[in-house]
Write an enzyme that holds these catalytic residues in place. Structure first.
Site, short mmCIF file in Angstrom:
data_model
loop_
_atom_site.label_atom_id
_atom_site.label_comp_id
_atom_site.label_asym_id
_atom_site.label_seq_id
_atom_site.Cartn_x
_atom_site.Cartn_y
_atom_site.Cartn_z
N ASP A 156 2.19 -2.27 10.19
CA ASP A 156 1.31 -2.91 8.95
C ASP A 156 1.43 -4.24 9.56
O ASP A 156 2.56 -4.84 9.68
CB ASP A 156 2.02 -2.36 7.75
N ARG B 100 1.09 -1.31 -0.12
CA ARG B 100 0.02 -0.03 -0.03
C ARG B 100 0.78 1.05 0.04
O ARG B 100 0.53 2.18 -0.54
CB ARG B 100 -1.03 -0.08 1.38
N SER C 176 -22.99 -28.76 5.93
CA SER C 176 -22.90 -29.98 5.23
C SER C 176 -21.73 -30.90 5.43
O SER C 176 -20.55 -30.37 5.56
CB SER C 176 -23.26 -29.84 3.71
N HIS D 202 -9.15 -27.53 -3.67
CA HIS D 202 -8.37 -28.06 -2.78
C HIS D 202 -7.55 -26.98 -1.95
O HIS D 202 -7.32 -25.66 -2.35
CB HIS D 202 -7.05 -28.84 -3.44
N ALA E 102 12.73 -30.56 -18.06
CA ALA E 102 13.21 -31.43 -17.49
C ALA E 102 13.39 -32.86 -18.43
O ALA E 102 14.16 -33.49 -18.22
CB ALA E 102 12.80 -31.62 -16.12
#
Length: 1092
Positions: A216, A66, A260, A751, A773
Site C-alpha cells: 500500500d 482502507r 494565466s 495559499h 497563552a
C-alpha cells in the site's frame, strides 16, 4: 497549491519506473485499474496474470485506512474480485465525515507473507529537511507511528546513506533483512527527492526472501515542480479528495489558471447551495468562507474559490460566467446570494476586473433574475470607486439587486447582510475618490520639510538601522532587527517599472531625501537607463544586465526586491546571497518548488539574510520604505496613513490581507509602524516568530498584530514566546481557515501552505492555543478591528502610546496614464484609426471580431474589404479581389520590380531590403497604372465623351492612355489573365459600364496597332470602379474617393509582393552570387573629347 495527492497507481508507477536500488523490487507494473467502463475481457488480455494469480483489490481514491474500513479484498481469484467490486462499484460510501462514490479500483497480485515480514516506512518534508520514519512492525494495526517509529532527519541539501539508515532506523530489524531494507530506503529517498515528492508512505512494505513488495502506498508531489519534472511525471492527474466529485467546471478553471499569470481557483462544495462566492485574493477567500460558516451557512456554501494576481478582463469574465452558470442550473426556494468580495488590492485594477464580471452578469441577467439572485459587493484597491460605480450601474439597468460597498465597510460585513444577520444600509458612505487624494487643490509643489517620521512614543536612537551582529566563526550570521530605514537602498530584479514608480512615489510622499531604488537588474537587455518620476521631476535609474555589476556599482544597497519568475527566482536569489552587502531579499514569485525554497532558507540562515516571501507582495515600513506594490497605489497609501509611522506592527501571510490590515489598523489606531506579508507558501523564507521577535525588540512598536492561517505550526512558537516572557508587548492574533473543520472533505485553500495535515494545524486549535497563552484573540475576523481598537485604547490610556499630531503629506502628481484611466483628464489623440482594434480580448477588423471572420469564411478578399474599404463586400467581390491578387502576383524576372529584387538578393541583402527595392520601381510606367487608368477612363466616361473622342483627345494632348498597351501581348496573342478576369466580371458583376467603355476604346487602339490592348492593369482599374459603384456598399463619392487616394494600386502592390518574395527566395535557394551586368549589354557613349 504545491503539495498535491496522487493516486496509489500513479505513485507506484513513479516508483517502479525510477527507483534505483540493489533490492529486488517485485511485482513491478503489475496492477490493473477497474472503473464502471471496464471491459473485463480486454482487461484480462492486457493483464493475463489476472487469470492465474491470487489477487488483492481496493479502491484507489485517496481513502485513508482502507484495511480498517473493510475496503480491501484479499487473496481472491478473478471471479472473487469481480464479486467483491460489483456491490461496491458506483455505490455511495461514508468514510469519516465524507460521503463519496466508489468508482476507481486497483487490482494487484496477492503477496503471501507473515506479519514479521511487514514494515512501515514514510518520508515527509518539513522546513528544516525531510524526516524518514521507519517501524519494524507494519500493516493495518501499525497504530500511532509518530510515537512508535524510529525517526531520522535528513537536513536540506544532505544525502542519506545506507550506514545512517542501518544505524538509526533498523536497530529492531533482523540482520538478514537490514541490507535489503537499507538499500531500498536510500533508493526510495533518492526517488522522493528527484521526483519532488513531499510525502511518501508505504504500509506495509513487505520483505521476503524473493525481494521487496510495495503493498500500500500514499503520496503527494510538489505540483509547482511540473516544469522541472514534466519529462518524468508526464501528464499527472490529481484526483479530488474522497467525498468531492471532480467537476468539469473545476477542470476548466484549472486550465485557465495554468495558462494565466494570474491565479484562478474553483472548488465546488455543494452545487445545490444558495451561497456562492467570487472572492479576490487567496487570504480573503478563506476569510469569507470562515465568516459564512461562522454565521451558520456551512451547509449552503456552494463553492470555494479565488481570483487574484491582476487577471485580465477576459479571464475574469470567463471565471465569473462559470460561477454564474453553475449557480443558475437549479433553483433554491429561498433564492440565492452571490458574494463578490475581496480585500484591498495592491496592484490589481479593480475597475478592469469588474468589467469582466459585469459582462458576465449582463449575459446571465435572465437566469439571475429567474433564480432570485441577490449580489453583495465589497472591494478596495486601485480604481475601486469606478469598479463599484459600474457594478452599481449594472444592477440598476438589469434590475438585479446589487449592493456595493467600498473600504469604508468592514471586509466581511457583506456576509452578515447577505445572510440576514445585519441590516443593509440604504446609502453606504463612500470614501473619497482617488483624485481627491492626488489632485490637491493647493498649488504648492514644493516638498515640505520632513514631517512626522516617528511615533511620539518611539524611543529615538542615533542610528535607525540595526546592523547584523558579526557572528562567531562557527555560528550562522545573526539577522538584523531593523530591516528598513529612511536611508535604505534597494535593487529591483526585473523590469517592473510600475512597481518601481510606486516605490518612488511612496518615498516622495514620505519626504525621503533620496529614492529607495538605486538600480534595476534585467538580464534580457544591455546596460541602459530607465526614466522615472521623483515628484514632478524626471530622473534616470540605471538598469544592469547582470547582478554583479549592479552590486559593485551600488555598495550602499542592502535590499533586493526580486520579481524574477518562478523558474528563475531560485537561481537569482542564490546568486544574490553571495553578495555580503545584501541583508534582506523579498521574493515576489508564487509557485517556486518547496525543495528550492528550503535551499534558499538554509543559505539565508547561514548568511544572516532575511527572506520575505516567496509568494508575497512584500512589506512596508511607513515613512521609510515599501517593497514593490505593497500598500497599493498612492490613494491607499494616503488613506491608510502609510506615509508616516504609527505604533502597531503586523505580520500576515497574505498580501491582499496585509493591505486590509493597513486599512483596519489605520481606522482603529494611530497607524502602522511596520507590516510584512511573509507569503502563502508552506515554507516562507521568514516566519511569524522571526518578525514578532523583531517587533518585540523595536522600541517604536507598542503592539503587535498577527494574521495567522490554517496549516503549519508556526503560531505555536508565538504561544511559547508569550508564555516564556520573550514576547511582552500585547499581541492581537487571529488564524483564518476556521471553516476547514466544518467541511466533510478536505479543501485546499488559496495559499499553498493553507492545509492542515493534523489536528494541531487547524485554525481552531491554534486560535485556542493563542488565547490560552495570553494573546488577544477575537471570536471571528469580523471582530478583529474591535479587539485591535480595545487594546490600542488601553495603551493610550496608560500612556504607552502618545498619538502624534497629523501633518499633511506633500502632493504627488498623478501619472497621466492613470489619470486618463480614472477619467480625470482628456487629450487629443496623436493617431486616429477606424479599421482595427487590438485592445480587447479579441482582434477586431472594422468592427468584426477575428473569430467571426473565420467563422464566415471571408477569405483574404473579405479581410481586405474590411481593412481597406471598411465594408463587408459581397462574396463575388471578395473572390474578384483574390483573383486580382493571383493574376498580379508575378510576371517573370525581366520586369523592373522583379529585376531589382533579384539584383538586391544576389548582393546579399535581406528579404525586406530586396522586397523594398522591387516595390520602389512601381509607378505609372510599371504596375502603377491601375489608379491612373481608373481615373482617366472614369473622367472620360462620366463627362459623356465618346470612346473615339477620348482617344483623339489623349493623342492631341500628347498623353498615353494608362492601362492600354503591352510589350508582348496583342489582339492576336491575348493575355489570358485579362480573359479570366473578364469572364468572371461579366458573369457576376451587376453592371460593367466602365469596363464596356474601356473595351470600346480597346477596339479603336488595336485597330491602329495590335498590341494596344486593354492590359491587366487597365482591366483591374476599370473593373474595380464598376465594382465600387455597383456593389451597393458605397456612395458615388465614396467610390471616387477610393480611386483618388490610390486604393487600386494597392491591389498591384500587394499581389506583386508575393512574386517579389518568391524571386528573393528563389535566388537564395539557388545560391546565386553577386550580379554584375555584362559589358556587351551596355552601350558606352562617351563625349568625343573624353574618348580621346
Amino acid at each position: 497549491m504545491s503539495a498535491k495527492a496522487i493516486s496509489e497507481q500513479t505513485g507506484k508507477e513513479f516508483l517502479y519506473k525510477y527507483i534505483c536500488t540493489a533490492a529486488a523490487v517485485q511485482n513491478r507494473f503489475r496492477y490493473a485499474n477497474v472503473t464502471c467502463d471496464t471491459d473485463w475481457d480486454r482487461l484480462t488480455q492486457e493483464h493475463p496474470w489476472l487469470l492465474t494469480e491470487r489477487l488483492v483489490v481496493k479502491p484507489d481514491q485517496l481513502i485513508k485506512r482502507r484495511g480498517k474500513l473493510g475496503l480491501v479484498g484479499i487473496n481472491l481469484d478473478l471471479q472473487g474480485v469481480r464479486g467483491w467490486i460489483t456491490p461496491r462499484l458506483m455505490k455511495e460510501t461514508t468514510v469519516a465525515k465524507a460521503k463519496g462514490v466508489l468508482k476507481n479500483f486497483l487490482i494487484e497480485p496477492f503477496v503471501e507473507h507473515t506479519q514479521e515480514e511487514e514494515f512501515y516506512v514514510c518520508i515527509y518534508a518539513t522546513r528544516e529537511g525531510d524526516y524518514v520514519l521507519f517501524h519494524h512492525e507494519g500493516g493495518v494495526e501499525v497504530g500511532d507511528v509518530d510515537a512508535k517509529a524510529q525517526k531520522l532527519l535528513v537536513a536540506v541539501d544532505e544525502k542519506l546513506s545506507e550506514e545512517q539508515v542501518t544505524e538509526k532506523l533498523l536497530m529492531h530489524v533482523v540482520d538478514s533483512k537490514k541490507e535489503v531494507l537499507a538499500s531500498f530506503i536510500v533508493g526510495l529517498f533518492n526517488l522522493y527527492e528527484d521526483l519532488y515528492f513531499t510525502y511518501l508512505e508505504i504500509n506495509p512494505l513487505v520483505v521476503t526472501q524473493d525481494g521487496v513488495y510495495v503493498l500500500d502506498m500514499a503520496a503527494k508531489i510538489d505540483a509547482t515542480a511540473d516544469y522541472i519534472c514534466k519529462a518524468k511525471w508526464g501528464d499527472v492527474e490529481f484526483p479530488p479528495p474522497f467525498g468531492r466529485e471532480a467537476y468539469p467546471e473545476e477542470a476548466y478553471i484549472a486550465d485557465l489558471d495554468a495558462k494565466s499569470g494570474a491565479s484562478l481557483k474553483l472548488t465546488l462544495l455543494n452545487p445545490r447551495g444558495r451561497i456562492w462566492t467570487m472572492v479576490a485574493g487567496g487570504g480573503a477567500s478563506v476569510v469569507y468562507s470562515d465568516t459564512i460558516c461562522d454565521l451558520g451557512g456551512v451547509d449552503e456554501l456552494a463553492n470555494y474559490g479565488e481570483y487574484s494576481g491582476a487577471p485580465s478582463e477576459q479571464q475574469t469574465y470567463d471565471y465569473a460566467k462559470t460561477i454564474l452558470y453553475l449557480m443558475t442550473r437549479e433553483k433554491h426556494q429561498q433564492g440565492k446570494v452571490l458574494i463578490i468580495g475581496g480585500s484591498i488590492a495592491n496592484f490589481t485594477n479593480v475597475a478592469a476586473t469588474f468589467k469582466g464580471i459585469v459582462r458576465a452578469i449582463k449575459d446571465y441577467q435572465g437566469p439571475l433574475k429567474e433564480h432570485e439572485v441577490t449580489i453583495f459587493v465589497r472591494r478596495g484597491g486601485p480604481n475601486y470607486q469606478e469598479g463599484l460605480r459600474v457594478m452599481g450601474e449594472v444592477g440598476k439597468t438589469t434590475g438585479i439587486p446589487i449592493h456595493v460597498f467600498g473600504t469604508e465597510t468592514h471586509m466581511t460585513a457583506i456576509v452578515g447582510m447577505a445572510l440576514g444577520h445585519r441590516p443593509i444600509p440604504n446609502q453606504p458612505p463612500m470614501d473619497a475618490h482617488t483624485a481627491n487624494f492626488l489632485l490637491n487643490a493647493s498649488s504648492n509643489t514644493v516638498t515640505p520639510a520632513t514631517t512626522r517620521t516617528a511615533s511620539f512614543s518611539e524611543h529615538r536612537t542615533p542610528n535607525d538601522a540595526t546592523p547584523a551582529k558579526k557572528p562567531k566563526a562557527s555560528l550562522p550570521a545573526a539577522k538584523a532587527t531593523t530591516l528598513f530605514s529612511r536611508h535604505t537602498k534597494s535593487i529591483v530584479w526585473g523590469m517592473q517599472t510600475r512597481a518601481v514608480q510606486g516605490m518612488l512615489d511612496f518615498d516622495y510622499v514620505c519626504s525621503r531625501d533620496e529614492p529607495s531604488v538605486a538600480a534595476m537588474v534585467y538580464p534580457f537587455t544591455g546596460d541602459h537607463k530607465q526614466k522615472f518620476y521623483w515628484g514632478h521631476k524626471e530622473i534616470l535609474l540605471p538598469v544592469y544586465k547582470n547582478m554583479a555589476d549592479a552590486m559593485k556599482k551600488h555598495p550602499e544597497v542592502d535590499v533586493l526586491i526580486s520579481f524574477a519568475s518562478l523558474r528563475s527566482a531560485f537561481d537569482s536569489t542564490m546568486e544574490t546571497m553571495h553578495h555580503p552587502q545584501i541583508h534582506t531579499i523579498a521574493i515576489i514569485a508564487e509557485g517556486i518548488p518547496e525543495a528550492q525554497t528550503r535551499k534558499i532558507i538554509k543559505l539565508a540562515d547561514e548568511k544572516g539574510v532575511t527572506i520575505i516571501g516567496p509568494a508575497t507582495v512584500g512589506g512596508i515600513k511607513p515613512g521609510c520604505f515599501k517593497i514593490g506594490n505593497t500598500g497599493g497605489m498612492l490613494d491607499n497609501i494616503l488613506a491608510s496613513k502609510l506615509y508616516r509611522p504609527g505604533s502597531v506592527a503586523y505580520v500576515s501571510r497574505s498580501g491582499g490581507m496585509s493591505n486590509e490590515l493597513n486599512n483596519i489598523i489605520s481606522r482603529t489606531t494611530d497607524g502602522v509602524y511596520e507590516g510584512v506579508a511573509i507569503g502563502g507558501d508552506r515554507y516562507p523564507g521568514s516566519t511569524f516568530m522571526d518578525h514578532v521577535v523583531r517587533y518585540q525588540d523595536t522600541p517604536g512598536v507598542k503592539m503587535i498584530v498577527v494574521l495567522g492561517e490554517i496549516g503549519g505550526t508556526e503560531e505555536y512558537k508565538i504561544c511559547r514566546g508569550i508564555q516564556e516572557g520573550r514576547i511582552t508587548k500585547p499581541v492581537v492574533c487571529w488564524c483564518i481557515g476556521t471553516c476547514a473543520t466544518m467541511f466533510s472533505s478536505e479543501v485546499q485553500f488559496g495559499h499553498a501552505g493553507a492545509c492542515a495535515n493534523q489536528a494541531s494545524e487547524t485554525a481552531v486549535a491554534k486560535n485556542q492555543a493563542l488565547r490560552d497563552a495570553g494573546a488577544y484573540v477575537p471570536k471571528s475576523f469580523d471582530e478583529l478591528g474591535d479587539v485591535i481598537s480595545t487594546v490600542y485604547d488601553k495603551l493610550v490610556a496608560n500612556g504607552t502610546i502618545v498619538p502624534a499630531q497629523e501633518v499633511p503629506p506633500p502632493t504627488v502628481p498623478m501619472d497621466y496614464s492613470w489619470a486618463r484611466e480614472l477619467g480625470l483628464i482628456r487629450k487629443p489623440a496623436s493617431f486616429m484609426t477606424s479599421i482595427c482594434d487590438e485592445r480587447g480580448q479579441e482582434l477586431i477588423y472594422a468592427g468584426m471580431p477575428i473569430t467571426e471572420v473565420f467563422k464566415e469564411e471571408m477569405g483574404l478578399g473579405g479581410v481586405l474589404g474590411l481593412l481597406w474599404f471598411q465594408r463587408r463586400l459581397p462574396r463575388y467581390a471578395c473572390h474578384f479581389i483574390e483573383m486580382c491578387l493571383m493574376v498580379t502576383a508575378d510576371h517573370g524576372p525581366a520586369v523592373s520590380g522583379a529585376h531589382n529584387t533579384i539584383v538586391c538578393a544576389r548582393a546579399g541583402k535581406d528579404l525586406i531590403s530586396s522586397l523594398t527595392s522591387g516595390l520602389l520601381t512601381i509607378g505609372d510606367r510599371f504596375g502603377g497604372a491601375l489608379d491612373a487608368a481608373a481615373r482617366q477612363f472614369s473622367k472620360a466616361f462620366d463627362s459623356g465623351m465618346l470612346p473615339m473622342e477620348f482617344v483623339n483627345k489623349m493623342k492631341k494632348d500628347g498623353k498615353l492612355i494608362m492601362g492600354i498597351g503591352h510589350r508582348v501581348k496583342s489582339i492576336n496573342n491575348p493575355d489570358m489573365r485579362v480573359q479570366i478576369l473578364k469572364d468572371f466580371v461579366k458573369q457576376h458583376f451587376p453592371a460593367t459600364q466602365l469596363l464596356d467603355y474601356a473595351l470600346d476604346v480597346e477596339k479603336i487602339t488595336t485597330s491602329k496597332k495590335p498590341n494596344l490592348i486593354l492590359n491587366v492593369d487597365g482591366f483591374i482599374g476599370v473593373a474595380f470602379v464598376d465594382l465600387l459603384r455597383t456593389c451597393g456598399g458605397f456612395t458615388r463619392d465614396e467610390a471616387d474617393e477610393f480611386v483618388e487616394i490610390g486604393a487600386l494600386n494597392g491591389i498591384f502592390v500587394l499581389g506583386r509582393s508575393m512574386g517579389f518574395i518568391g524571386h528573393y527566395l528563389d535566388q537564395k535557394r539557388l545560391k546565386q552570387g553577386l550580379y554584375r551586368h555584362p559589358w556587351d549589354d551596355i552601350s558606352y557613349v562617351l563625349p568625343e573629347h573624353m574618348s580621346m
